[in-house]
Design a protein around this motif. Structure first.
Motif, PDB file in Angstrom:
ATOM      1  N   ASP A 129       0.854  -1.334   0.022  1.00 25.37           N
ATOM      2  CA  ASP A 129       0.029   0.024   0.103  1.00 25.37           C
ATOM      3  C   ASP A 129       0.731   1.105   0.015  1.00 25.37           C
ATOM      4  O   ASP A 129       1.626   1.557   0.791  1.00 25.37           O
ATOM      5  CB  ASP A 129      -0.941   0.023   1.316  1.00 25.37           C
ATOM      6  N   ARG A 130       0.689   1.910  -1.063  1.00 20.89           N
ATOM      7  CA  ARG A 130       1.682   3.597  -1.176  1.00 20.89           C
ATOM      8  C   ARG A 130       0.513   4.676  -0.881  1.00 20.89           C
ATOM      9  O   ARG A 130       1.038   5.587  -0.936  1.00 20.89           O
ATOM     10  CB  ARG A 130       2.049   3.589  -2.315  1.00 20.89           C
ATOM     11  N   LYS A 131      -0.738   4.337  -0.578  1.00 26.06           N
ATOM     12  CA  LYS A 131      -1.789   5.419  -0.675  1.00 26.06           C
ATOM     13  C   LYS A 131      -2.439   5.573   0.804  1.00 26.06           C
ATOM     14  O   LYS A 131      -3.343   6.291   0.934  1.00 26.06           O
ATOM     15  CB  LYS A 131      -3.167   5.200  -1.573  1.00 26.06           C
TER      16      LYS A 131
ATOM     17  N   LYS B 133       1.567   6.851   3.373  1.00 27.38           N
ATOM     18  CA  LYS B 133       2.165   7.169   2.012  1.00 27.38           C
ATOM     19  C   LYS B 133       3.711   6.827   1.885  1.00 27.38           C
ATOM     20  O   LYS B 133       4.374   7.643   1.417  1.00 27.38           O
ATOM     21  CB  LYS B 133       2.248   8.486   1.939  1.00 27.38           C
TER      22      LYS B 133
END
Length: 507
Positions: free
Chosen positions: A135-137, A141
């Motif tokens: 997950d990058r969102k 972040k």
């Protein structure tokens, strides 16, 4: 230089040959003293130069030697040991030509447990698992990839007898249509057997979310043990993170024993939970605005008083100080703070530090240079906190969450190492009485808190189900997490199955 050295040698020889001369004797003694001072200075300089340069100086840590050992002792575990070996019916994985791609969502520990669920799902559906995308969102972040946080090759090799895992989807399948699924949460074996019907139309299934996709209970023993092998054996951190896990050694060298405190008095936690007790009006408004502007948080209007009465708020630093003091921990106790920034900053953390001055964190135990590689990568820094927390003498979470559950489960798996879970509802009742002047700090408060936590030290017990009266699919959400307490499937009394009994953390 050689001439000067030669002259000094001759002079020394003359002093030795004429010890009866008073002047010679005085000069001889003076030279000995001078050489001793020079030798001592050089030796001391070398020792100091070899000392690690950490901004880390606990105060009076040696006083812990006289503290009550019961404060640190591990609960009696009844000779229970880890057991993750497959049953005799377990078979090797087959190359079916079917592939499962996944995108893990959430923070570090939510992703970790979700990926272990996907290992089990791939096994159930007879699929090859492609290394997950992270997950990058999310709130953090973090741009880290799987191999930035985990030892990718170790993960693949360790599970090769369970599931076929590849780094990438074969090139010939990159452009083929995929079945994109949000697998139902808390699903059992029959659900995924039905989902296997998708293979009739697709060769690749993409899973958009990985959190909580498997039920906690009512799964085959081999699937449950596979989840444990994935989490406790295969999903090891990458070498840079493992190497910096030596923070534990530094803590031990300075303080001997230490508490890892997962202090979740953070802005996002307070905003999400709606807890504003003890905050200023401006702070409460700031948290409300944050909650309003965070789209995926469904609940917008929250009564802070009701949350606190229900025990649904994190303990504040001040309340943690009262709690630890009441339990009997001395002020010299070394406490490692795991977690993010405390809301309110140093002024609010001072309410704990005034009672327990030996507060440290990764930022004070490690050097700035060592942490430089982890800047802007909160998931990697969370991994450091995880290692230090699992290996601590005592772990205390101030709030329930993914990390608290994961650390507690790992400590149970390693031998039920001491984990004190605060009864927040009961504590808030006592602290509110203190604020109203109905109870004072002292022996009575200490006795009440000790009695309240007599059976909350992480001792062996079977995993809990849903509370009475909770029915339907909603009950799955209220069951105790499998990763919080993998007993009885992965913890046995049989010494024959007791492999992996170790206190070293290799995730």
């Amino acid at each position: 230089m050689r001439g000067s050295s030669h002259q000094r040698t001759n002079a020394s020889s003359r002093f030795l040959r004429n010890p009866s001369s008073p002047l010679s004797f005085v000069l001889y003694i003076s030279l000995l003293c001078l050489f001793s001072v020079i030798f001592f200075f050089n030796s001391t300089t070398q020792i100091l130069e070899n000392q690690p340069k950490y901004p880390f100086h606990p105060q009076h840590s040696s006083s812990l030697k006289g503290s009550d050992d019961s404060l640190w002792s591990t609960p009696f575990s009844h000779s229970l040991r880890p057991c993750v070996k497959p049953t005799s019916q377990y078979t090797a994985p087959q190359n079916s030509g079917r592939y499962l791609t996944v995108r893990s969502n959430g923070g570090l520990n939510q992703m970790r447990t979700g990926m272990c669920d996907m290992v089990a799902v791939a096994r159930i559906m007879n699929a090859t698992l492609v290394i997950p995308q992270l997950d990058r969102k999310s709130y953090w972040k973090d741009s880290s990839t799987f191999s930035d946080i985990f030892d990718e090759l170790h993960f693949i090799r360790t599970l090769q007898g369970d599931v076929r895992i590849v780094k990438e989807l074969p090139k010939e399948l990159e452009s083929v249509p995929r079945a994109r699924k949000h697998f139902m949460t808390w699903s059992g074996i029959s659900y995924y057997k039905n989902m296997s019907g998708l293979w009739k139309e697709y060769q690749v299934i993409h899973v958009a979310k990985t959190d909580s996709r498997l039920s906690n209970n009512d799964l085959p023993l081999d699937i449950q043990r596979l989840r444990c092998r994935a989490l406790y054996q295969a999903l090891r951190f990458s070498p840079p993170i493992e190497n910096l896990g030596k923070l534990v050694e530094r803590l031990r060298s300075h303080g001997g024993r230490y508490i890892a405190l997962h202090l979740r008095y953070e802005k996002d936690v307070l905003s999400f939970s709606g807890c504003t007790h003890g905050l200023s009006d401006a702070e409460a408004e700031e948290l409300r605005i944050m909650r309003e502007n965070t789209n995926h948080w469904k609940e917008k209007k929250i009564n802070s008083t009701e949350q606190r009465l229900g025990g649904l708020c994190p303990l504040s630093p001040k309340e943690v100080g009262l709690f630890l003091h009441a339990l009997g921990y001395p002020s010299s106790t070394l406490i490692y703070i795991a977690g993010g920034d405390v809301y309110g900053g140093s002024s609010r953390l001072h309410e704990l530090e005034s009672r327990f001055p030996n507060l440290v964190s990764k930022d004070t135990v490690a050097t700035a240079k060592e942490l430089e590689a982890f800047s802007d990568h909160d998931s990697q820094k969370a991994a450091l906190d995880f290692i230090v927390s699992v290996e601590s003498d005592v772990f205390i979470p101030s709030f329930s969450g993914n990390m608290a559950r994961a650390v507690e489960g790992h400590r149970r798996f390693l031998g039920h190492h001491k984990t004190i879970t605060p009864d927040r509802k009961g504590l808030f009742e006592l602290f509110d009485k203190m604020e109203r002047g109905e109870l004072e700090e002292g022996s009575l408060l200490s006795s009440l808190i000790k009695q309240m936590h007599e059976n909350r030290h992480g001792g062996p017990r079977k995993r809990g189900g849903a509370p009475p009266g909770v029915k339907g699919r909603n009950r799955f959400r209220f069951e105790e997490s499998f990763y919080e307490n993998p007993y009885p499937e992965c913890i046995c009394s049989s010494k024959k199955n007791g492999q992996m009994a170790t206190s070293k953390v290799h995730i």
